[in-house]
Design a protein around this motif. Structure first.
Motif, PDB file in Angstrom:
ATOM      1  N   MET A  36       0.815  -1.206   0.000  1.00 43.49           N
ATOM      2  CA  MET A  36       0.000   0.000   0.000  1.00 43.49           C
ATOM      3  C   MET A  36       0.854   1.263   0.000  1.00 43.49           C
ATOM      4  O   MET A  36       0.611   2.179  -0.761  1.00 43.49           O
ATOM      5  CB  MET A  36      -0.926  -0.007   1.225  1.00 43.49           C
ATOM      6  N   VAL A  37       1.855   1.297   0.896  1.00 40.75           N
ATOM      7  CA  VAL A  37       2.605   2.546   1.068  1.00 40.75           C
ATOM      8  C   VAL A  37       3.744   2.670   0.060  1.00 40.75           C
ATOM      9  O   VAL A  37       3.978   3.706  -0.514  1.00 40.75           O
ATOM     10  CB  VAL A  37       3.156   2.641   2.499  1.00 40.75           C
ATOM     11  N   LEU A  38       4.462   1.554  -0.134  1.00 44.95           N
ATOM     12  CA  LEU A  38       5.653   1.644  -0.978  1.00 44.95           C
ATOM     13  C   LEU A  38       5.335   1.288  -2.428  1.00 44.95           C
ATOM     14  O   LEU A  38       6.213   1.358  -3.271  1.00 44.95           O
ATOM     15  CB  LEU A  38       6.747   0.710  -0.435  1.00 44.95           C
ATOM     16  N   ASP A  39       4.120   0.850  -2.657  1.00 42.31           N
ATOM     17  CA  ASP A  39       3.706   0.591  -4.039  1.00 42.31           C
ATOM     18  C   ASP A  39       4.484  -0.559  -4.674  1.00 42.31           C
ATOM     19  O   ASP A  39       4.817  -0.506  -5.864  1.00 42.31           O
ATOM     20  CB  ASP A  39       3.919   1.869  -4.863  1.00 42.31           C
ATOM     21  N   VAL A  40       4.735  -1.590  -3.879  1.00 41.04           N
ATOM     22  CA  VAL A  40       5.463  -2.732  -4.426  1.00 41.04           C
ATOM     23  C   VAL A  40       4.466  -3.712  -5.021  1.00 41.04           C
ATOM     24  O   VAL A  40       3.430  -3.999  -4.420  1.00 41.04           O
ATOM     25  CB  VAL A  40       6.255  -3.434  -3.302  1.00 41.04           C
ATOM     26  N   SER A  41       4.780  -4.229  -6.195  1.00 41.54           N
ATOM     27  CA  SER A  41       3.854  -5.186  -6.821  1.00 41.54           C
ATOM     28  C   SER A  41       4.373  -6.596  -6.622  1.00 41.54           C
ATOM     29  O   SER A  41       5.532  -6.905  -6.886  1.00 41.54           O
ATOM     30  CB  SER A  41       3.702  -4.871  -8.300  1.00 41.54           C
ATOM     31  N   TYR A  42       3.517  -7.482  -6.138  1.00 41.20           N
ATOM     32  CA  TYR A  42       3.932  -8.827  -5.787  1.00 41.20           C
ATOM     33  C   TYR A  42       3.807  -9.771  -6.958  1.00 41.20           C
ATOM     34  O   TYR A  42       2.912 -10.604  -7.022  1.00 41.20           O
ATOM     35  CB  TYR A  42       3.113  -9.327  -4.588  1.00 41.20           C
ATOM     36  N   ASN A  43       4.756  -9.627  -7.871  1.00 44.20           N
ATOM     37  CA  ASN A  43       4.735 -10.562  -8.992  1.00 44.20           C
ATOM     38  C   ASN A  43       5.481 -11.840  -8.620  1.00 44.20           C
ATOM     39  O   ASN A  43       6.001 -11.979  -7.525  1.00 44.20           O
ATOM     40  CB  ASN A  43       5.357  -9.904 -10.229  1.00 44.20           C
ATOM     41  N   TYR A  44       5.522 -12.763  -9.565  1.00 47.30           N
ATOM     42  CA  TYR A  44       6.156 -14.066  -9.334  1.00 47.30           C
ATOM     43  C   TYR A  44       7.616 -13.900  -8.898  1.00 47.30           C
ATOM     44  O   TYR A  44       8.082 -14.558  -7.966  1.00 47.30           O
ATOM     45  CB  TYR A  44       6.060 -14.901 -10.609  1.00 47.30           C
ATOM     46  N   THR A  45       8.344 -13.000  -9.583  1.00 47.16           N
ATOM     47  CA  THR A  45       9.762 -12.814  -9.269  1.00 47.16           C
ATOM     48  C   THR A  45       9.936 -12.385  -7.826  1.00 47.16           C
ATOM     49  O   THR A  45      10.746 -12.946  -7.083  1.00 47.16           O
ATOM     50  CB  THR A  45      10.395 -11.745 -10.172  1.00 47.16           C
ATOM     51  N   LEU A  46       9.170 -11.376  -7.418  1.00 48.46           N
ATOM     52  CA  LEU A  46       9.339 -10.870  -6.067  1.00 48.46           C
ATOM     53  C   LEU A  46       9.002 -11.946  -5.042  1.00 48.46           C
ATOM     54  O   LEU A  46       9.728 -12.134  -4.069  1.00 48.46           O
ATOM     55  CB  LEU A  46       8.456  -9.635  -5.835  1.00 48.46           C
ATOM     56  N   ARG A  47       7.925 -12.666  -5.277  1.00 49.33           N
ATOM     57  CA  ARG A  47       7.548 -13.700  -4.310  1.00 49.33           C
ATOM     58  C   ARG A  47       8.662 -14.732  -4.188  1.00 49.33           C
ATOM     59  O   ARG A  47       9.006 -15.156  -3.094  1.00 49.33           O
ATOM     60  CB  ARG A  47       6.244 -14.381  -4.754  1.00 49.33           C
ATOM     61  N   THR A  48       9.226 -15.117  -5.351  1.00 48.63           N
ATOM     62  CA  THR A  48      10.291 -16.118  -5.315  1.00 48.63           C
ATOM     63  C   THR A  48      11.510 -15.590  -4.586  1.00 48.63           C
ATOM     64  O   THR A  48      12.096 -16.274  -3.749  1.00 48.63           O
ATOM     65  CB  THR A  48      10.692 -16.518  -6.741  1.00 48.63           C
ATOM     66  N   VAL A  49      11.896 -14.374  -4.938  1.00 56.81           N
ATOM     67  CA  VAL A  49      13.102 -13.801  -4.321  1.00 56.81           C
ATOM     68  C   VAL A  49      12.902 -13.609  -2.820  1.00 56.81           C
ATOM     69  O   VAL A  49      13.782 -13.924  -2.007  1.00 56.81           O
ATOM     70  CB  VAL A  49      13.474 -12.463  -4.991  1.00 56.81           C
ATOM     71  N   ALA A  50      11.731 -13.102  -2.450  1.00 52.92           N
ATOM     72  CA  ALA A  50      11.485 -12.867  -1.029  1.00 52.92           C
ATOM     73  C   ALA A  50      11.496 -14.184  -0.259  1.00 52.92           C
ATOM     74  O   ALA A  50      12.082 -14.289   0.825  1.00 52.92           O
ATOM     75  CB  ALA A  50      10.154 -12.145  -0.835  1.00 52.92           C
ATOM     76  N   LEU A  51      10.856 -15.201  -0.823  1.00 53.43           N
ATOM     77  CA  LEU A  51      10.835 -16.499  -0.167  1.00 53.43           C
ATOM     78  C   LEU A  51      12.248 -17.085  -0.074  1.00 53.43           C
ATOM     79  O   LEU A  51      12.681 -17.573   0.960  1.00 53.43           O
ATOM     80  CB  LEU A  51       9.912 -17.447  -0.937  1.00 53.43           C
ATOM     81  N   GLY A  52      12.961 -16.998  -1.230  1.00 46.07           N
ATOM     82  CA  GLY A  52      14.326 -17.506  -1.236  1.00 46.07           C
ATOM     83  C   GLY A  52      15.195 -16.777  -0.222  1.00 46.07           C
ATOM     84  O   GLY A  52      15.971 -17.386   0.518  1.00 46.07           O
ATOM     85  N   GLY A  53      15.032 -15.445  -0.189  1.00 47.89           N
ATOM     86  CA  GLY A  53      15.812 -14.663   0.771  1.00 47.89           C
ATOM     87  C   GLY A  53      15.506 -15.050   2.199  1.00 47.89           C
ATOM     88  O   GLY A  53      16.404 -15.201   3.034  1.00 47.89           O
TER      89      GLY A  53
END
Lengths: 442, 261
Positions: free
Chosen positions: A31-48
């Protein structure tokens, strides 16, 4: 059975807080930072996050063995392995990682051999391997690049890390290998604890210290290799040691430290990845490390018992308390030497005797109603006089104890003159001391 | 060189050391040490600094390599006799900031008996608490070890050795830099161990207390000068031979030798 101490509760509070912040961070970032949760981000965040858990837990042992910089040396040492594996097998991720692991592992053994057979010290040995292995790696990478083979594109991401390269299969790999590493850790938990704490005693008790050292080093190499793609060789040490350092500040128990490390590592890995998605130019690996060390800074500053803020506050409290004690004693002695406890003590005397601390002490005593200022003199109030008298009596009893405890057959305890002797010894023993004191004064 | 009276002659030999030599950088730290320690004695090992006292214990326990010689525990080698031996090392050998509690450290003494995959449980915890009680540290069980004073650390190490219920105990300067309460606790433990028929060897630094605390003594200065019952072995002559006239020690009121002689 489930008796949680205050310290335990505090640790669970920290775990709970971090988890909640982590979970809330997701909607916040959307909401605040306007980040879009696409496949790449979900994968990277999970991996991280998973990488944070694995490297955080295994890194605890590196930190406890005073081998934090060893983690750095080993990370740098992985580079030539990546290059050589590429030359042999092409850009095959499995091969590259295995190559990285072998190069690191050889580095560890080389360091240990140097330490065991020469007079070279640990920091020097690590410096040698770090510099030499890394230089070989850079040289090989430069050579590979000069061949301008399209398939070598992206090899230098192993130096700085590149989150975009992470795909779902990588996350699965990290999870599976990480799980196996945890299983080994759990299986040999008590052996690792003993060998890390007191290797000499472990050896004397029949444990194969050398074997466990190698096993632990191998687990750390595994953690490093898993994180190379995301964090790169240069920053990997941060992922390894930051969660453990932060966790250590909050707890005195090894199992809690490891759990906290996992939580901190997950938080850093996940939110670091999300934060880096705010802008395409923010690199993921460094962002994760930044979050991790923000946690370290907060922990070092604010942890109860060890933290900087805590220590400063406690020291200030101590200074005030000791100043009040000493000032009260000086006032009492002066007043008594002039006949009675309400005798006015001139300001010049008390400042002359007490020096800088006196102002602090007088302020404390006044606040508690023990003394009253009257122009340029000070008087003990009746409460203050009672407190001072009891304190003086207590000190006298301690003096008698020190000199006569043997003769009076009183149990031997550690002296603590800050405490009331009535709380430290059984009633009959204190009565003996009181009678002795009476006899001496009479 | 061993001075056995008729009573101890009948007892089995707990520790038998033959021709033990240990060298650092081609220089012998201990040389050709022969020692027979009968069961049940409370023995002090004394000698000047650098005499090899710690080296002797570590070599006997296979913690450092021997250049020559053997050590046998009730006739067995150390590998076979491990469960018979307890070791209390010097305090400085450990990082006291490690995240663990007092009772945890004491429980580590039982890890050897647990073997590879078993975890310490109720029984181990009770044994550890009992050992802590013996050294007067039962109230400190959950205390973090970094919060302990030097004497309390020493008693924790002692409890860790006691919990192993060994037959032969080796202690490396347990009285060094400890407070009066700890010293008294350690002496009480030593006496109790002897009463239970255990054999205790203690590297000791304080000549003044040898006769009060120990019934046997070994005087060591790279080689064994003398070993036997304190009454007959702890003599002015033997002390001079061991310390080379550099000891200032009051033996029943008279000085043996002056420092700087």
């Amino acid at each position: 059975m489930f008796r949680l101490s205050d310290a335990d509760k505090r640790v669970w509070l920290v775990i709970g807080t971090i988890t909640i912040i982590g979970i809330l961070f997701i909607p916040f970032s959307q909401m605040v930072l306007d980040v879009s949760y696409n496949y790449t981000l979900r994968t990277v965040a999970l991996g991280g996050a998973i990488l944070g858990i694995v490297s955080g837990v295994l890194g605890c042992f590196a930190v406890l063995r005073h081998e934090s910089l060893m983690g750095d040396a080993l990370s740098h040492a992985a580079l030539p392995g990546v290059a050589i594996a590429f030359l042999l097998a092409g850009r095959e991720l499995g091969a590259l990682l295995i190559g990285a692991g072998i190069a690191s592992w050889i580095g560890v053994q080389f360091i240990r051999t140097l330490l065991n057979t020469t007079r070279i010290k640990q920091d020097t040995a690590m410096g040698i391997v770090l510099a030499a292995w890394f230089a070989i790696g850079i040289a090989l990478l430069a050579y590979i690049q000069s061949r301008s083979d399209a398939s070598q594109a992206g090899l230098d991401t192993f130096i700085f890390g590149q989150a975009a390269a992470i795909v779902e299969s990588d996350v699965q790999l990290i999870s599976v290998v990480g799980f196996i590493a945890f299983a080994v850790l759990a299986l040999f938990w008590k052996e690792f604890k003993l060998v890390t704490f007191d290797s000499e005693f472990a050896g004397a008790n029949g444990f194969r210290v050398g074997f466990f050292n190698v096993l632990l080093s191998t687990l750390i190499v595994v953690a490093i290799v898993l994180g190379l793609q995301l964090a790169g060789v240069i920053l990997m040490v941060g992922m390894l040691i930051a969660p453990g350092i932060a966790a250590r500040q909050w707890t005195h128990k090894l199992d809690q430290m490891v759990i906290l490390s996992a939580v901190f590592g997950a938080f850093a890995g996940g939110t670091g990845a999300i934060l880096s998605a705010v802008d395409a130019d923010i690199p993921t690996g460094p962002m994760i490390i930044v979050v991790a060390f923000a946690i370290v800074t907060i922990s070092i500053a604010f942890a109860p018992g060890r933290g900087l803020v805590w220590t400063l506050l406690r020291r200030r409290g101590d200074r005030k308390r000791f100043a009040a004690q000493q000032t009260l004693r000086d006032l009492y002695k002066y007043a008594m030497s002039h006949g009675d406890t309400s005798y006015p003590v001139p300001d010049s005397f008390i400042v002359g005797i007490g020096g800088a601390n006196v102002q602090l002490g007088l302020k404390q005593l006044e606040a508690r109603g023990y003394v009253k200022g009257d122009g340029n003199t000070w008087r003990l109030t009746s409460t203050g006089a009672t407190v001072a008298k009891d304190d003086a009596y207590n000190q006298q009893l301690w003096d008698v104890y020190r000199e006569y405890s043997d003769e009076l057959e009183i149990p031997l305890i550690a002296e603590d003159r800050q405490k009331d002797i009535h709380d430290m010894l059984p009633r009959p023993a204190v009565e003996k001391l009181e009678r002795k004191l009476e006899g001496m004064v009479a | 060189m061993t001075n056995l009276n008729t009573e101890t002659e009948k007892r089995p030999i707990a520790l038998s050391v033959d021709d033990l030599t240990v060298a650092y950088n081609s220089k012998p730290a201990i040389w050709d040490v022969d020692l027979d320690v009968p069961e049940g004695v409370l023995m002090a090992i004394v000698g000047p600094n650098g005499a090899g006292k710690s080296t002797f214990i570590k070599a006997v326990l296979n913690l450092i390599p021997k250049s020559a010689g053997t050590a046998r525990f009730y006739g067995k080698t150390y590998e076979k006799a491990r469960s018979l031996v307890g070791y209390v090392p010097q305090r400085g050998s450990v990082d006291w900031d490690f995240p663990t509690s007092v009772i945890d450290v004491v429980t580590m003494g039982l890890y050897g008996k647990l073997g590879w995959f078993r975890r310490p449980g109720r029984k181990e915890r009770d044994l550890a608490l009992h050992a802590l009680d013996q050294v007067g540290m039962a109230d400190f069980a959950e205390r973090q070890i970094s919060q302990l004073s030097g004497g309390q650390q020493q008693r924790t190490f002692l409890a860790r050795a006691l919990v192993q219920d060994a037959q032969i105990y080796f202690m490396d300067e347990p009285f060094a830099a400890v407070d009066a309460v700890t010293e008294r606790a350690i002496v009480a433990i030593l006496r109790e161990l002897r009463e239970r028929g255990k054999t205790v060897l203690v590297v000791h630094h304080d000549l003044q207390t040898v006769e009060d605390y120990f019934d046997w003594v070994t005087l060591l200065n790279v080689e064994v000068i003398a070993s036997g019952a304190t009454a007959t072995t702890f003599t002015a002559e033997n002390l001079r031979k061991t310390y080379g006239g550099r000891v200032a020690y009051l033996h029943g009121g008279e000085t043996i030798a002056a420092t700087g002689d």
